[in-house]
Design a protein around this motif. Structure first.
Motif, PDB file in Angstrom:
ATOM      1  N   GLY A 112       0.800  -1.218   0.000  1.00  0.00           N
ATOM      2  CA  GLY A 112       0.000   0.000   0.000  1.00  0.00           C
ATOM      3  C   GLY A 112       0.829   1.262   0.000  1.00  0.00           C
ATOM      4  N   GLN A 113       2.161   1.111  -0.132  1.00  0.00           N
ATOM      5  CA  GLN A 113       3.005   2.316  -0.063  1.00  0.00           C
ATOM      6  C   GLN A 113       2.773   3.261  -1.230  1.00  0.00           C
ATOM      7  N   GLN A 114       2.390   2.725  -2.418  1.00  0.00           N
ATOM      8  CA  GLN A 114       2.112   3.605  -3.554  1.00  0.00           C
ATOM      9  C   GLN A 114       0.885   4.474  -3.264  1.00  0.00           C
ATOM     10  N   ARG A 115      -0.154   3.866  -2.701  1.00  0.00           N
ATOM     11  CA  ARG A 115      -1.376   4.611  -2.370  1.00  0.00           C
ATOM     12  C   ARG A 115      -1.128   5.613  -1.251  1.00  0.00           C
ATOM     13  N   ILE A 116      -0.441   5.165  -0.195  1.00  0.00           N
ATOM     14  CA  ILE A 116      -0.175   6.056   0.938  1.00  0.00           C
ATOM     15  C   ILE A 116       0.704   7.230   0.518  1.00  0.00           C
ATOM     16  N   THR A 117       1.734   6.947  -0.270  1.00  0.00           N
ATOM     17  CA  THR A 117       2.627   8.025  -0.710  1.00  0.00           C
ATOM     18  C   THR A 117       1.884   9.013  -1.611  1.00  0.00           C
ATOM     19  N   SER A 118       1.007   8.493  -2.475  1.00  0.00           N
ATOM     20  CA  SER A 118       0.214   9.387  -3.336  1.00  0.00           C
ATOM     21  C   SER A 118      -0.656  10.314  -2.499  1.00  0.00           C
ATOM     22  N   ILE A 119      -1.319   9.755  -1.496  1.00  0.00           N
ATOM     23  CA  ILE A 119      -2.171  10.564  -0.616  1.00  0.00           C
ATOM     24  C   ILE A 119      -1.340  11.598   0.126  1.00  0.00           C
ATOM     25  N   GLY A 120      -0.210  11.158   0.686  1.00  0.00           N
ATOM     26  CA  GLY A 120       0.657  12.069   1.430  1.00  0.00           C
ATOM     27  C   GLY A 120       1.204  13.174   0.551  1.00  0.00           C
ATOM     28  N   ARG A 121       1.603  12.831  -0.662  1.00  0.00           N
ATOM     29  CA  ARG A 121       2.138  13.839  -1.575  1.00  0.00           C
ATOM     30  C   ARG A 121       1.058  14.857  -1.946  1.00  0.00           C
ATOM     31  N   PHE A 122      -0.175  14.385  -2.136  1.00  0.00           N
ATOM     32  CA  PHE A 122      -1.242  15.330  -2.503  1.00  0.00           C
ATOM     33  C   PHE A 122      -1.575  16.256  -1.341  1.00  0.00           C
ATOM     34  N   THR A 123      -1.698  15.703  -0.158  1.00  0.00           N
ATOM     35  CA  THR A 123      -2.081  16.525   1.002  1.00  0.00           C
ATOM     36  C   THR A 123      -0.974  17.490   1.420  1.00  0.00           C
ATOM     37  N   THR A 124       0.249  17.252   0.940  1.00  0.00           N
ATOM     38  CA  THR A 124       1.347  18.181   1.247  1.00  0.00           C
ATOM     39  C   THR A 124       1.720  19.030   0.032  1.00  0.00           C
ATOM     40  N   GLY A 125       0.819  19.061  -0.980  1.00  0.00           N
ATOM     41  CA  GLY A 125       0.985  19.983  -2.092  1.00  0.00           C
ATOM     42  C   GLY A 125       2.006  19.609  -3.146  1.00  0.00           C
ATOM     43  N   ASN A 162      -4.803  22.379  -0.930  1.00  0.00           N
ATOM     44  CA  ASN A 162      -5.225  23.583  -0.212  1.00  0.00           C
ATOM     45  C   ASN A 162      -6.216  24.439  -0.986  1.00  0.00           C
ATOM     46  N   SER A 163      -6.291  24.252  -2.319  1.00  0.00           N
ATOM     47  CA  SER A 163      -7.229  25.051  -3.100  1.00  0.00           C
ATOM     48  C   SER A 163      -8.584  24.358  -3.262  1.00  0.00           C
ATOM     49  N   LEU A 164      -8.689  23.121  -2.798  1.00  0.00           N
ATOM     50  CA  LEU A 164      -9.967  22.413  -2.859  1.00  0.00           C
ATOM     51  C   LEU A 164     -10.970  23.038  -1.897  1.00  0.00           C
ATOM     52  N   PRO A 165     -12.261  22.934  -2.172  1.00  0.00           N
ATOM     53  CA  PRO A 165     -13.262  23.371  -1.182  1.00  0.00           C
ATOM     54  C   PRO A 165     -13.027  22.643   0.131  1.00  0.00           C
ATOM     55  N   ILE A 166     -13.335  23.296   1.229  1.00  0.00           N
ATOM     56  CA  ILE A 166     -13.050  22.724   2.536  1.00  0.00           C
ATOM     57  C   ILE A 166     -13.747  21.384   2.743  1.00  0.00           C
ATOM     58  N   GLU A 167     -14.943  21.239   2.124  1.00  0.00           N
ATOM     59  CA  GLU A 167     -15.645  19.961   2.288  1.00  0.00           C
ATOM     60  C   GLU A 167     -14.910  18.818   1.575  1.00  0.00           C
ATOM     61  N   GLN A 194     -11.583  18.787   1.151  1.00  0.00           N
ATOM     62  CA  GLN A 194     -10.418  18.530   1.992  1.00  0.00           C
ATOM     63  C   GLN A 194     -10.797  17.619   3.152  1.00  0.00           C
ATOM     64  N   ASN A 195     -11.934  17.934   3.781  1.00  0.00           N
ATOM     65  CA  ASN A 195     -12.377  17.123   4.920  1.00  0.00           C
ATOM     66  C   ASN A 195     -12.725  15.701   4.491  1.00  0.00           C
ATOM     67  N   LYS A 196     -13.311  15.568   3.295  1.00  0.00           N
ATOM     68  CA  LYS A 196     -13.665  14.235   2.812  1.00  0.00           C
ATOM     69  C   LYS A 196     -12.424  13.364   2.658  1.00  0.00           C
ATOM     70  N   ILE A 197     -11.370  13.989   2.138  1.00  0.00           N
ATOM     71  CA  ILE A 197     -10.121  13.237   1.992  1.00  0.00           C
ATOM     72  C   ILE A 197      -9.563  12.862   3.358  1.00  0.00           C
ATOM     73  N   MET A 198      -9.463  13.816   4.246  1.00  0.00           N
ATOM     74  CA  MET A 198      -8.841  13.571   5.546  1.00  0.00           C
ATOM     75  C   MET A 198      -9.656  12.624   6.425  1.00  0.00           C
ATOM     76  N   ASP A 199     -10.976  12.636   6.248  1.00  0.00           N
ATOM     77  CA  ASP A 199     -11.837  11.779   7.081  1.00  0.00           C
ATOM     78  C   ASP A 199     -12.070  10.399   6.468  1.00  0.00           C
ATOM     79  N   SER A 200     -11.605  10.195   5.246  1.00  0.00           N
ATOM     80  CA  SER A 200     -11.781   8.884   4.606  1.00  0.00           C
ATOM     81  C   SER A 200     -11.045   7.822   5.408  1.00  0.00           C
ATOM     82  N   GLU A 201     -11.650   6.647   5.461  1.00  0.00           N
ATOM     83  CA  GLU A 201     -11.078   5.568   6.274  1.00  0.00           C
ATOM     84  C   GLU A 201     -10.346   4.552   5.393  1.00  0.00           C
TER      85      GLU A 201
END
Length: 395
Positions: A89-102, A117-122, A124-131
């Motif tokens: 899962g390192q490819q998926r995790i790294t992709s997520i981490g790279r996106f959330t850090t710009g 950071n330019s996404l609507p706040i909802e 951003q929250n959807k990404i961060m709250d995804s399980e």
């Protein structure tokens, strides 16, 4: 091997995320508890503007990302410090981490590029709250490595060298990957002229190991097993660079057909032979301009070997019309003179002296060998019985 299933939010996984841009890999996450790319993992290969974007698009569309596996490397005598490695899962995790850090952007429904950071706040929250569903695995090294191979049969499969890196993980592999799997290495452009890449799929490392292993009559895995716990890669690095320097010294011109040849084997066979680079270059260019040479990749070994083995060049053969015309002429002349239609049989002293061979029993041959300037045309063609043609060679 023991396993347990746990759910994490993306925000937990990317907490403390660190990405090494130079080496192209995710380092840490989960507040420092998670090593994203341990030694046995391949390099990050999703940074292509497609796979990484697809991971983020899947989250925003509420698509499941599939199971992720962590290797629990916590020590029994220090239970307060949980330590994990990404097993799958390192490819998926790294992709997520790279996106959330710009580190990269995606396109929204209007085709406009959006970073995190330019996404609507909802969003951003959807990404961060995804399980994310994560299996924690704990077991002996052999069990973990075998499981690693098994779960990587799906998706983008591991290539042979990536699997060997996993099996023989240790200080040697870590140092070797830092040298040969780093796309930012200043030598990559030079290496790419003679060896196949890309660096992040371990191709340069595989070539280096293959060459040094061949010099010692060892397989790649045999060499890696012997040096697994070495704390330096001096021999590997020195031998690889020696071969590359030898090739670039002998051949002044760099041709695309040079890439991927077995230079390690050629070095072992010819490195003690002196060459004049200017004469080598002249010969190479002559062969490149020869319309009869079909296999340009064979030119380099042909020249190194003293221009003897023409089979390496796959010199263009006579066409069927030429063969039939020459056969017809030779056969007519032979019958008139009561001799064999194979010129070499005709001057012999055995029972074939007067034998008339069928076309299917004969091969077309250069009267004057191609290697000695003979052309591949009807004036330089003769039909020989197969026995004599095979025996004639370049004589």
């Amino acid at each position: 091997m023991k396993t347990r299933l746990k759910t994490y939010k993306v925000s937990e996984i990317v907490d403390g995320f660190v990405y090494n841009e130079l080496e192209g890999k995710g380092l840490f996450g989960l507040s420092g508890k998670l090593t994203i790319q341990p030694e046995y993992q391949r390099n990050y290969i999703y940074a292509d503007g497609k796979k990484d974007v697809a991971v983020i698009a899947s989250i925003l569309k509420s698509y499941p990302l599939g199971l992720i596996y962590f290797n629990d490397v916590s020590t029994d005598n220090d239970l307060s410090k949980d330590k994990y490695e990404v097993l799958d899962g390192q490819q998926r995790i790294t992709s997520i981490g790279r996106f959330t850090t710009g580190k990269f952007a995606i396109k929204d429904e209007n085709g406009l590029e959006q970073n995190f950071n330019s996404l609507p706040i909802e969003s951003q929250n959807k990404i961060m709250d995804s399980e994310l569903l994560v299996y924690h695995c704990k077991g002996e090294e052999a069990e973990i490595k075998e499981w690693f191979k098994t779960i990587n049969l799906a998706g983008v499969p591991l290539n042979d060298q990536e699997l060997l890196n996993a099996i023989y993980s240790g200080p040697f592999v870590t140092l070797a990957k830092a040298e040969f799997s780093n796309s930012q290495n200043s030598n990559v452009q030079k290496w790419s002229a003679y060896t196949n890449g890309p660096a992040n799929r371990q191709k340069f490392l595989e070539t280096a190991l293959k060459w040094v292993g061949f010099s010692k009559k060892q397989t790649i895995d045999g060499y890696m097993a012997e040096h697994r716990h070495d704390t330096n890669i001096n021999e590997l690095k020195t031998y690889f660079n020696t071969v590359i320097d030898w090739v670039s010294g002998v051949f002044i011109d760099v041709e695309k057909e040079m890439c991927g040849l077995e230079w390690g084997q050629l070095y072992e066979e010819y490195n003690k032979t002196p060459y004049n680079p200017a004469e080598v270059s002249k010969k190479i260019q002559e062969l490149y301009g020869d319309v009869y040479v079909k296999n340009r990749r064979g030119i380099f070994e042909y020249v190194l070997g003293g221009s003897q083995n023409t089979k390496l060049l796959e010199v263009r053969v006579f066409d069927e019309a030429t063969k039939q015309a020459v056969y017809k002429r030779q056969t007519a002349e032979a019958k008139e003179e009561n001799t064999s239609n194979c010129p070499l049989c005709a001057v012999g002293h055995d029972s074939n002296k007067t034998k008339i061979w069928e076309l299917k029993e004969m091969d077309a041959d250069h009267v004057a060998a191609w290697s000695k300037g003979g052309a591949t045309d009807i004036k330089n063609c003769q039909m020989l019985c197969r026995t004599h043609n095979q025996a004639k060679g370049n004589k």
